[in-house]
Write an enzyme that holds these catalytic residues in place. Sequence first.
Site, PDB file in Angstrom:
ATOM      1  N   ASP A 158       0.834  -1.418  -0.017  1.00  0.00           N
ATOM      2  CA  ASP A 158      -0.005  -0.090  -0.224  1.00  0.00           C
ATOM      3  C   ASP A 158       0.810   1.047  -0.124  1.00  0.00           C
ATOM      4  O   ASP A 158       2.103   1.038  -0.322  1.00  0.00           O
ATOM      5  CB  ASP A 158      -0.959  -0.473   1.297  1.00  0.00           C
ATOM      6  CG  ASP A 158      -2.825   0.297   0.666  1.00  0.00           C
ATOM      7  OD1 ASP A 158      -2.593   0.935  -0.104  1.00  0.00           O
ATOM      8  OD2 ASP A 158      -2.913   0.412   1.928  1.00  0.00           O
ATOM      9  N   ASP A 220     -11.359   1.762  -3.621  1.00  0.00           N
ATOM     10  CA  ASP A 220     -11.794   0.564  -3.058  1.00  0.00           C
ATOM     11  C   ASP A 220     -13.267   0.726  -2.689  1.00  0.00           C
ATOM     12  O   ASP A 220     -13.697   0.720  -3.141  1.00  0.00           O
ATOM     13  CB  ASP A 220     -11.018   0.985  -1.074  1.00  0.00           C
ATOM     14  CG  ASP A 220      -9.891   0.623  -0.505  1.00  0.00           C
ATOM     15  OD1 ASP A 220      -8.759   0.791  -1.904  1.00  0.00           O
ATOM     16  OD2 ASP A 220      -9.738   0.645   0.509  1.00  0.00           O
TER      17      ASP A 220
END
Length: 410
Positions: A158, A220
């Site tokens: 990430d 997301d």
Amino acid sequence: MSIKRRVFLFLFLFGKVSLLDNGLARKPPMGWMSWGYFMCGVDCETHPRKCLKQKLILSVADTFYNEGYQEAGFEYIIIDDCWSEKQRDRNGRLVPDKKRFPKGMKYIADYIHSRGLKFGMYTNVAEITCMHYPGSKGHFSTDAKMFADWGVDYIKVDGCFVGEAFLNKAYIKFGQHLNASGRPMVYSCSWPYYIEFIHHKTPDYKTISRHCNMWRNYHDVVTSWQAIKTIITHYKSAYDQLSGHHGPGQWNDMDMLIFGTGSLTDSQSRVHLAVYSMLAAPLLLSCDTSRITKYEKELLLNLELLAIAQDPLGIMGRPFELETSITLWVKSHLPRKGDKYHSVSFALINLEEHASSVTFTPGLYGLNSTDGYTVMDVFTREFIRNVTLNESILVTVPEEDVILYTLFPL
């Protein structure tokens, strides 16, 4: 080892070998990832059914092994954020949460490998992860070696809490340390997402695709039909930007499948999986696998559909707006006739809340076999008819649904 020898190895590993060099992800990865459904599931007493723990991960491995998912190609089982203790150990290594993962990650990796499956984990290039667990900044070499020692096959990295300049260096550097670890690991980057949506710059996909196996480039997914529609609409508009950097070993990642969460109707599930398949996107479930419905499982194990998704050519399907509310996605793939005439799939997608009828002529979209084509409905696996290059097909696409045909050259 002499100083001269160490300097030579450093220059070799981090000078000449600057590109990702793992030979992996020649097809879009398929499997399961914890985040979309379980998220940061650490309160196991209050929410036992959404607890991210050892038993959950092993149960996914058992499901894949026992229920046909492995044979269909689902092989990666990936633990996302919130898996570790809040502090590294005295040697600077990350420590799995002692209550939720009591036997450690090497035990889980060995269990997954014993089933013929593959194991994935998560880190962040910052000092902390997105959920404020220890990140890898300042520990790239240590963490890459640790993941290799544990038997990790896939690493999701990430990009929370760091600046643009650091992102552009960190993802390349971490990939170099993965190469140097000696264990091939699929390298999943969130690099372009943070460049575009956090730092508001244009991602350099030419560079990203040379250093990562796959990359997240949009928000997301959440467990709703609206989220799926938004993702599909984004990738339709971004096709020209993304398609040239997509293929074997390097994939645009549309994020997880939300099957098994009770979020979709059967028709919406068809749209979800059809578009991901046409785009050659990774197919990573995120759910309690015991909640996958009979129909969802039928879709996930539809080998004709998976043949489109996993085609070795790895072509990203192209969208065309038809005169109604229908988007036509077109994808060439194997098998070929005489190494010249490709099979081609056509997905007619209707995201609206009303049915639409449309006539389309497949011959206008890259077909070239003058002997014609035979048409198969991918969902029913039924023969429809044969068509020539000049013939048209009339279809009615129900609300929030898809018609998916594959045309094989005669």
